[in-house]
Design a protein around this motif. Structure first.
Motif, PDB file in Angstrom:
ATOM      1  N   GLY A 165      45.534  -8.963  89.183  1.00 38.72           N
ATOM      2  CA  GLY A 165      45.138  -9.792  88.045  1.00 38.72           C
ATOM      3  C   GLY A 165      43.655 -10.116  88.042  1.00 38.72           C
ATOM      4  O   GLY A 165      42.924  -9.859  89.011  1.00 38.72           O
ATOM      5  N   PHE A 166      43.207 -10.700  86.957  1.00 34.85           N
ATOM      6  CA  PHE A 166      41.775 -10.912  86.732  1.00 34.85           C
ATOM      7  C   PHE A 166      41.164 -11.891  87.730  1.00 34.85           C
ATOM      8  O   PHE A 166      40.114 -11.623  88.315  1.00 34.85           O
ATOM      9  N   VAL A 167      41.807 -13.025  87.934  1.00 28.58           N
ATOM     10  CA  VAL A 167      41.242 -14.037  88.836  1.00 28.58           C
ATOM     11  C   VAL A 167      41.182 -13.504  90.262  1.00 28.58           C
ATOM     12  O   VAL A 167      40.192 -13.710  90.986  1.00 28.58           O
ATOM     13  N   THR A 168      42.213 -12.794  90.672  1.00 25.43           N
ATOM     14  CA  THR A 168      42.232 -12.206  92.017  1.00 25.43           C
ATOM     15  C   THR A 168      41.078 -11.225  92.198  1.00 25.43           C
ATOM     16  O   THR A 168      40.376 -11.245  93.223  1.00 25.43           O
ATOM     17  N   GLN A 169      40.848 -10.380  91.193  1.00 26.68           N
ATOM     18  CA  GLN A 169      39.768  -9.397  91.306  1.00 26.68           C
ATOM     19  C   GLN A 169      38.391 -10.045  91.193  1.00 26.68           C
ATOM     20  O   GLN A 169      37.421  -9.525  91.751  1.00 26.68           O
ATOM     21  N   LEU A 170      38.318 -11.178  90.484  1.00 25.52           N
ATOM     22  CA  LEU A 170      37.066 -11.941  90.500  1.00 25.52           C
ATOM     23  C   LEU A 170      36.778 -12.458  91.899  1.00 25.52           C
ATOM     24  O   LEU A 170      35.649 -12.366  92.404  1.00 25.52           O
ATOM     25  N   LYS A 171      37.792 -13.034  92.531  1.00 31.05           N
ATOM     26  CA  LYS A 171      37.618 -13.584  93.880  1.00 31.05           C
ATOM     27  C   LYS A 171      37.256 -12.502  94.887  1.00 31.05           C
ATOM     28  O   LYS A 171      36.519 -12.748  95.848  1.00 31.05           O
ATOM     29  N   GLN A 172      37.765 -11.290  94.661  1.00 35.34           N
ATOM     30  CA  GLN A 172      37.471 -10.177  95.568  1.00 35.34           C
ATOM     31  C   GLN A 172      36.125  -9.518  95.248  1.00 35.34           C
ATOM     32  O   GLN A 172      35.674  -8.656  96.008  1.00 35.34           O
ATOM     33  N   GLY A 173      35.521  -9.904  94.142  1.00 32.35           N
ATOM     34  CA  GLY A 173      34.228  -9.339  93.762  1.00 32.35           C
ATOM     35  C   GLY A 173      34.304  -7.993  93.072  1.00 32.35           C
ATOM     36  O   GLY A 173      33.260  -7.369  92.818  1.00 32.35           O
ATOM     37  N   ILE A 174      35.504  -7.553  92.723  1.00 32.16           N
ATOM     38  CA  ILE A 174      35.666  -6.226  92.119  1.00 32.16           C
ATOM     39  C   ILE A 174      35.111  -6.202  90.701  1.00 32.16           C
ATOM     40  O   ILE A 174      34.405  -5.265  90.313  1.00 32.16           O
TER      41      ILE A 174
END
Length: 464
Positions: free
Chosen positions: A373-382
Motif C-alpha cells: 500500500g501507499f503509506v507502507t511504500q512511503l515509509k520504505q522510501g520507495i
C-alpha cells in the motif's frame, strides 16, 4: 445536422495512411523517424485514426468551471475583505489557506454567499474542535470543501500532523459528525507533479493515496458512502497530455470507487505547475500558466486557480493577482472556454492518451498495493525513490537543452537582473528537522541555472 458532408470522399484506412507515409519516407524507418517516446513512457504516433482508437471514455464532467482565487489567511477579517473584492472582480470561488485553528470562521465567511460561491479550505493543522465549529457554521446548502489530507501531509512534511492515532481520530470525527461540508476527503496529487513524477506516476499515487482512505472507510459501515472526494492537481506544460491526465483521473477514480460501492464523484481543483516556472524572463510564466489553465479547463476541472507570473519570488500583490485572474476571465468570456462541456471527447489522440495513461497508472497502482500500500511504500522510501528517478531524468533533459524553458536554458536575456527583485526565497529550503520518513520534495527545473546566474550577479556587483 445529420447530412454527411464528406460522402463524396472515399474512406482512408489507418493501413493506407501508414503505407503512404512509409512510401514518402523513402526507406527510413517509420518508428524511428516519426514515433517519439515521452518521459511518461508513452509512444506518440504521427497520426491517430478511428480504426485504432479506443471507444470514447464516458465521463461525468462539470457543465461549468469556476475561476478560483487563493487567499492565505493571516487575519479572518482581512481575508474576508480580499475574498469579497476578488468576487467583485470576476472570481467565482475562493480558496482559503488556513495556517492556524485560531481563525474565526464566522468572520472569515462574513457576507459570503456560501450557497452560490464554492469555498475551498486547506487547513495546515488537524483539529477536531475547529472542524466541528466549522460544520456548525454551515447549512446543507453551503458549498464548502475542506481539504483535510493526512496522508498528503505525511508525504509532504515527513510527519503526521500530530501522530497516526490522533490524525485518524480527527479524520473519523469528520466522517461521522460533519454533515454540512460538501467534501473533506482530499487528495493532494499536486505534490507529486511538482516533485517531478511522470503523469502515470501522479495518477497511480493519487489512486493509491485515495485507496488508503477507501480502505479506512470500508471498516466503518455506519459512514455514508456518498461523500465527495476532492483532488488538488498541478497541470504541467504538455498540453494534450495534461488534458488526458485529468480525464484519466476521473476514469480511474470512478473505477476504484465502484469497487468499494462508493457512490461519489470527484471534484478537481487544478492549478498550474510550479516546476517549470522561472525566475529569469519571468513574463514568460504568463504564457506557461495560460496554456496550463487551458489544459485544466479542457480536461474537465471543476475549478481552476491560476498562479501569478511572479509568485515564485514576489509576495502576493494586487497586480500579480489581477493579471492571473484576468487570464482566466479572458479564457472564459473572450475565448469561449465556457461554452462546451467535455470538449475533448471524441478526439482520437486524447482518447488514446487517456486510455494509455490510465493503463500505465493502473499497473503502477497494482505494484504499490502488492507492496503493502501507499503509506507502507512511503515509509520504505520507495515512492520517494521512484519520483526522484523520474525527476532526475527530466532534469537531465533540461540540463542538456532537450527540454526547453525559454528565457532560461534557451534564448536567455543577459540583461536580466533579479538579485534586487527577490522578496521570497525561490529555491528548495533547507530546514533540518526530525521526520518519520523522507518527505517528497518539490523542486523547480531551473533552480541550479538560476542560482549560478545569481552568483554571477553578486560577483559583478562586488567588483563594482
Amino acid at each position: 445536422m445529420t447530412e454527411n458532408l464528406f460522402k463524396e470522399f472515399e474512406e482512408v484506412s489507418a493501413k493506407q495512411w501508414k503505407q503512404k507515409i512509409q512510401y514518402d519516407l523513402k526507406g527510413a524507418d517509420y518508428n524511428e523517424t516519426l514515433v517519439w517516446k515521452s518521459l511518461d513512457g508513452i509512444n506518440v504516433k504521427p497520426f491517430y485514426h478511428p480504426d485504432e482508437s479506443p471507444e470514447p471514455v464516458q465521463l461525468s464532467t462539470p457543465l461549468k468551471w469556476n475561476i478560483t482565487e487563493q487567499i492565505y489567511v493571516t487575519s479572518a477579517e482581512k481575508a474576508n475583505k480580499k475574498a469579497l473584492e476578488a468576487l467583485k472582480k470576476g472570481a467565482e470561488s475562493i480558496w482559503f489557506i488556513l495556517p492556524s485553528e485560531e481563525v474565526d470562521v464566522k468572520d472569515l465567511f462574513s457576507n459570503l454567499n456560501l450557497s452560490l460561491f464554492p469555498v475551498y479550505l486547506k487547513p495546515e493543522f488537524a483539529s477536531e474542535d475547529f472542524f466541528l465549529r466549522l460544520d456548525e457554521q454551515l447549512t446543507p446548502e453551503s458549498r464548502v470543501f475542506l481539504q483535510f489530507d493526512i496522508i498528503g501531509n505525511l508525504a509532504r512534511s515527513g510527519n503526521w500532523y500530530k501522530d497516526i492515532k490522533e490524525d485518524h481520530k480527527v479524520f473519523d470525527t469528520l466522517l461521522q459528525k460533519c454533515q454540512n461540508l460538501k467534501s473533506f476527503l482530499s487528495v493532494d496529487m499536486a505534490l507529486y507533479q511538482n516533485a517531478g513524477a511522470t503523469i502515470p506516476q501522479q495518477l497511480a499515487y493519487a489512486l493509491a493515496h485515495v485507496n488508503e482512505y477507501f480502505n479506512h472507510i470500508a471498516q466503518k459501515p455506519e459512514v455514508s458512502k456518498k461523500a465527495k472526494f476532492q483532488f488538488v492537481v498541478s497541470v504541467g506544460p504538455n498540453y494534450f497530455f495534461e488534458i488526458a491526465k485529468l480525464r484519466a483521473l476521473r476514469l480511474l477514480f470512478s473505477t476504484l470507487s465502484s469497487e468499494y460501492d462508493f457512490e461519489t464523484e470527484c471534484d478537481i481543483l487544478a492549478q498550474p505547475s510550479r516546476r517549470n516556472k522561472t525566475l529569469y524572463d519571468f513574463n514568460v510564466n504568463l504564457l506557461r500558466t495560460t496554456t496550463e489553465c487551458m489544459s485544466a479547463v479542457l480536461g474537465g476541472a471543476n475549478s481552476v486557480c491560476n498562479m501569478a507570473y511572479d509568485a515564485i519570488y514576489h509576495k502576493n500583490n494586487d497586480f500579480g493577482s489581477r493579471i492571473a485572474r484576468n487570464q482566466l476571465l479572458v479564457l472564459k468570456h473572450e475565448s469561449y472556454f465556457e461554452k462546451v462541456a467535455n470538449p475533448a471527447e471524441g478526439s482520437y489522440y486524447i482518447e488514446t492518451l487517456t486510455h494509455e495513461m490510465a493503463d500505465k497508472a493502473l499497473d503502477i497502482f497494482k505494484n504499490i498495493e502488492n507492496g503493502g500500500g501507499f503509506v507502507t511504500q512511503l515509509k520504505q522510501g520507495i515512492i520517494q525513490k521512484k519520483i526522484s528517478e523520474s525527476a532526475a531524468r527530466e532534469q537531465e533533459e533540461f540540463d542538456a537543452g532537450k527540454l526547453v524553458l525559454v528565457g532560461t536554458n534557451k534564448y536567455p536575456n543577459p540583461q536580466d537582473k533579479m538579485k534586487d527583485e527577490l522578496e521570497l526565497y525561490p529555491f528548495v529550503k533547507q530546514k533540518p528537522r526530525k521526520t518519520l520518513l523522507q518527505p517528497v520534495i518539490e523542486k523547480r527545473l531551473s533552480e541550479k541555472t538560476e542560482q549560478k546566474r545569481l552568483k554571477e550577479e553578486e560577483s559583478i556587483n562586488s567588483e563594482k
